[in-house]
Write a protein that holds these residues in place. Structure first.
Motif, PDB file in Angstrom:
ATOM      1  N   TRP A 191       0.941  -1.168   0.199  1.00  0.00           N
ATOM      2  CA  TRP A 191      -0.004   0.123   0.047  1.00  0.00           C
ATOM      3  C   TRP A 191       0.789   1.311  -0.140  1.00  0.00           C
ATOM      4  N   LYS A 192       0.975   1.804  -1.157  1.00  0.00           N
ATOM      5  CA  LYS A 192       1.918   3.069  -1.126  1.00  0.00           C
ATOM      6  C   LYS A 192       1.244   4.239  -0.698  1.00  0.00           C
ATOM      7  N   GLY A 193      -0.183   4.344  -0.922  1.00  0.00           N
ATOM      8  CA  GLY A 193      -0.859   5.819  -0.423  1.00  0.00           C
ATOM      9  C   GLY A 193      -0.350   6.664  -1.494  1.00  0.00           C
ATOM     10  N   SER A 194       0.128   7.906  -0.685  1.00  0.00           N
ATOM     11  CA  SER A 194       0.447   8.913  -1.424  1.00  0.00           C
ATOM     12  C   SER A 194       1.892   9.204  -1.811  1.00  0.00           C
ATOM     13  N   ASP A 195       2.670   8.051  -1.089  1.00  0.00           N
ATOM     14  CA  ASP A 195       4.210   8.062  -1.078  1.00  0.00           C
ATOM     15  C   ASP A 195       4.910   7.375  -2.279  1.00  0.00           C
ATOM     16  N   HIS A 196       4.746   7.755  -3.238  1.00  0.00           N
ATOM     17  CA  HIS A 196       5.211   7.510  -4.629  1.00  0.00           C
ATOM     18  C   HIS A 196       5.509   8.619  -5.535  1.00  0.00           C
ATOM     19  N   SER A 197       6.169   8.437  -6.757  1.00  0.00           N
ATOM     20  CA  SER A 197       6.511   9.364  -7.786  1.00  0.00           C
ATOM     21  C   SER A 197       5.550   9.537  -8.934  1.00  0.00           C
ATOM     22  N   PHE A 198       4.737   8.796  -8.707  1.00  0.00           N
ATOM     23  CA  PHE A 198       3.523   8.695 -10.109  1.00  0.00           C
ATOM     24  C   PHE A 198       2.667   9.794 -10.341  1.00  0.00           C
ATOM     25  N   SER A 199       2.363   9.865 -11.512  1.00  0.00           N
ATOM     26  CA  SER A 199       1.418  11.104 -11.495  1.00  0.00           C
ATOM     27  C   SER A 199       0.545  10.660 -12.793  1.00  0.00           C
ATOM     28  N   TRP A 200      -0.519  11.288 -13.115  1.00  0.00           N
ATOM     29  CA  TRP A 200      -1.475  11.087 -14.150  1.00  0.00           C
ATOM     30  C   TRP A 200      -0.798  11.535 -15.235  1.00  0.00           C
ATOM     31  N   PRO A 201      -1.097  10.918 -16.523  1.00  0.00           N
ATOM     32  CA  PRO A 201      -0.622  11.168 -17.751  1.00  0.00           C
ATOM     33  C   PRO A 201      -1.072  12.624 -18.114  1.00  0.00           C
ATOM     34  N   GLU A 202       0.115  13.573 -18.627  1.00  0.00           N
ATOM     35  CA  GLU A 202      -0.429  15.033 -19.081  1.00  0.00           C
ATOM     36  C   GLU A 202      -1.378  14.909 -20.251  1.00  0.00           C
ATOM     37  N   LYS A 203      -1.270  14.053 -21.040  1.00  0.00           N
ATOM     38  CA  LYS A 203      -2.131  13.950 -22.358  1.00  0.00           C
ATOM     39  C   LYS A 203      -3.567  13.648 -22.023  1.00  0.00           C
ATOM     40  N   ALA A 204      -4.461  14.187 -22.350  1.00  0.00           N
ATOM     41  CA  ALA A 204      -5.830  14.105 -22.112  1.00  0.00           C
ATOM     42  C   ALA A 204      -6.768  13.848 -23.650  1.00  0.00           C
ATOM     43  N   LEU A 205      -7.812  13.192 -23.597  1.00  0.00           N
ATOM     44  CA  LEU A 205      -8.573  13.099 -24.726  1.00  0.00           C
ATOM     45  C   LEU A 205      -9.168  14.653 -24.957  1.00  0.00           C
ATOM     46  N   THR A 206      -9.229  15.230 -26.286  1.00  0.00           N
ATOM     47  CA  THR A 206     -10.140  16.222 -26.276  1.00  0.00           C
ATOM     48  C   THR A 206     -11.676  16.055 -26.005  1.00  0.00           C
ATOM     49  N   GLU A 207     -12.318  17.100 -26.361  1.00  0.00           N
ATOM     50  CA  GLU A 207     -13.731  16.947 -26.239  1.00  0.00           C
ATOM     51  C   GLU A 207     -14.177  16.117 -27.245  1.00  0.00           C
ATOM     52  N   ASP A 208     -13.726  16.342 -28.535  1.00  0.00           N
ATOM     53  CA  ASP A 208     -14.242  15.889 -29.723  1.00  0.00           C
ATOM     54  C   ASP A 208     -13.760  14.227 -29.831  1.00  0.00           C
ATOM     55  N   GLU A 209     -12.702  14.236 -28.953  1.00  0.00           N
ATOM     56  CA  GLU A 209     -12.274  12.517 -29.060  1.00  0.00           C
ATOM     57  C   GLU A 209     -13.210  11.836 -28.054  1.00  0.00           C
ATOM     58  N   LYS A 210     -13.474  12.509 -26.913  1.00  0.00           N
ATOM     59  CA  LYS A 210     -14.477  11.899 -25.671  1.00  0.00           C
ATOM     60  C   LYS A 210     -15.819  11.712 -26.522  1.00  0.00           C
ATOM     61  N   LYS A 211     -16.121  12.638 -27.333  1.00  0.00           N
ATOM     62  CA  LYS A 211     -17.592  12.477 -27.993  1.00  0.00           C
ATOM     63  C   LYS A 211     -17.434  11.194 -29.070  1.00  0.00           C
ATOM     64  N   ALA A 212     -16.330  11.127 -29.743  1.00  0.00           N
ATOM     65  CA  ALA A 212     -16.296  10.171 -30.531  1.00  0.00           C
ATOM     66  C   ALA A 212     -16.405   8.662 -29.893  1.00  0.00           C
ATOM     67  N   MET A 213     -15.691   8.776 -28.551  1.00  0.00           N
ATOM     68  CA  MET A 213     -15.372   7.396 -27.939  1.00  0.00           C
ATOM     69  C   MET A 213     -16.907   7.026 -27.427  1.00  0.00           C
ATOM     70  N   GLU A 214     -17.735   8.233 -27.146  1.00  0.00           N
ATOM     71  CA  GLU A 214     -18.996   7.844 -26.538  1.00  0.00           C
ATOM     72  C   GLU A 214     -19.792   7.280 -27.383  1.00  0.00           C
ATOM     73  N   ALA A 215     -19.632   7.930 -28.815  1.00  0.00           N
ATOM     74  CA  ALA A 215     -20.545   7.393 -29.742  1.00  0.00           C
ATOM     75  C   ALA A 215     -20.298   5.934 -30.265  1.00  0.00           C
ATOM     76  N   ALA A 216     -19.030   5.523 -30.152  1.00  0.00           N
ATOM     77  CA  ALA A 216     -18.821   4.150 -30.243  1.00  0.00           C
ATOM     78  C   ALA A 216     -19.404   3.366 -29.362  1.00  0.00           C
ATOM     79  N   ILE A 217     -19.087   3.731 -28.060  1.00  0.00           N
ATOM     80  CA  ILE A 217     -19.566   3.029 -26.935  1.00  0.00           C
ATOM     81  C   ILE A 217     -21.418   2.856 -26.915  1.00  0.00           C
ATOM     82  N   ARG A 218     -21.863   3.891 -27.244  1.00  0.00           N
ATOM     83  CA  ARG A 218     -23.344   4.131 -27.332  1.00  0.00           C
ATOM     84  C   ARG A 218     -24.065   3.191 -28.507  1.00  0.00           C
ATOM     85  N   GLY A 219     -23.203   2.598 -29.216  1.00  0.00           N
ATOM     86  CA  GLY A 219     -23.653   1.461 -30.128  1.00  0.00           C
ATOM     87  C   GLY A 219     -24.225   0.200 -29.641  1.00  0.00           C
TER      88      GLY A 219
END
Length: 329
Positions: A191-219
């Motif tokens: 159990w590391k808790g907050s004692d670590h050097s990891f961080s979330w990725p800087e790159k994020a899906l754009t709103e358009d990319e999120k909408k595209a992913m939602e459209a795929a899943i909504r099938g």
């Protein structure tokens, strides 16, 4: 230096290598190809003539056959089983064999690839998650379970990779087929808790990319949405991380298990480290009868830079390592 047993040469064999995190499995094999192809361990002596080129393969004349028994993602490190010569025909046994992994989960964020190599899809609360909650949740993922591969994967549906549906906003024609796998053991080991050097990725899906992913899943799920759920409590430390260890059947998606576990905890999560410690009988640490150790990549890396002088028996350091670890086929 002790003598090593030498089989009739050239030989065919299986051996395990310790893959480092970063490069692809195939790039390491491509680097190894010329090294193995110039060794009397595996290559035909030049006096016996040059093997003919096989039309169905892109190998150069004189190259030995080299393959892997189940690739590892670039992020992952650990056991990679290699086959040389006739050993390549034995590699399929390592696709369905028992495997062991240890992986670090970072909570609060899920990515399109389910690991830190991908882009952020959404964030979710994580501060409520405790060690006890994780231990309790792990029991729900043991035994025979169903796993659904991520929509951002190379698996094909109607001839098209799933990631194409997600990127282009094409509705999936039907649900992604869940697979039955077996999780023999699953435990929280750190159990590391907050004692670590990891961080979330800087790159994020754009709103358009999120909408595209939602459209795929909504099938397949008309109510599907992708929405951030920020941590509501005051957060002044890094998101929680913990390490789990597992023994699983072939075909198990470690990234999917971590993704689903984070959902079970009422959060989101992704893999930030992944080590394969066992692939069948090839292991990082020998603990059972019949276990075979693996050769560190650094041995081959050093040989590629400078093969070095041969010993009194005519073997270089990397060749001696292979002779000590290989399983003749």
């Amino acid at each position: 230096m002790p003598k090593v047993t030498v089989p009739p040469l050239p030989t065919s064999a299986l051996f395990g290598m310790v893959k480092p995190s970063g490069p692809t499995s195939m790039s390491l094999l491509n680097n190894l190809q010329p090294l193995l192809s110039t060794s009397r361990l595996f290559a035909q002596p030049s006096s016996e003539g040059t093997p003919k080129r096989k039309k169905k393969r892109s190998r150069k004349v004189g190259d030995v056959k080299l393959g892997q028994g189940g690739t590892l993602d670039p992020l992952a490190d650990g056991v990679l089983v290699l086959g040389v010569g006739k050993g390549t025909k034995q590699l399929t046994q390592f696709l369905d064999c028992t495997k062991e992994y240890s992986t670090t989960c970072l909570l609060g964020c899920e990515t399109d690839t389910y690991d830190s190599e991908g882009a952020r899809v959404r964030t979710a609360p994580w501060k409520h998650v405790t060690r006890e909650m994780v231990i309790e949740a792990l029991s729900k993922f043991q035994g025979q379970i169903k796993q659904t591969p991520p929509v951002f994967s190379a698996l094909k549906m109607d001839g098209k990779p799933l990631y194409e549906y997600a990127r282009k906003g094409i509705p999936l024609p039907r649900p992604i087929e869940a697979r039955t796998v077996t999780v023999h053991s699953l435990e929280l080991v750190e159990w590391k808790g907050s004692d670590h050097s990891f961080s979330w990725p800087e790159k994020a899906l754009t709103e358009d990319e999120k909408k595209a992913m939602e459209a795929a899943i909504r099938g397949i799920d008309k109510a599907a949405t992708i929405k951030d759920e920020p941590e509501t409590a005051a957060v002044d430390e890094k998101p929680t991380a913990f390490v789990i260890k597992m023994k699983v059947s072939g075909g198990t998606y470690v990234r999917s298990l971590v993704h689903d576990l984070a959902h079970e905890l009422g959060s989101a999560g992704h893999v930030v480290t992944l080590t394969r410690s066992r692939q069948g009988r090839f292991v990082l640490n020998q603990t059972e009868d019949g276990d075979r150790g693996c050769i560190p990549w650094s041995i081959f890396e050093n040989a590629l830079a400078d093969a070095g002088a041969a010993d009194e028996e005519g073997w270089t350091e990397w060749e001696r390592e292979v002779l000590q670890h290989m399983e003749v086929v």
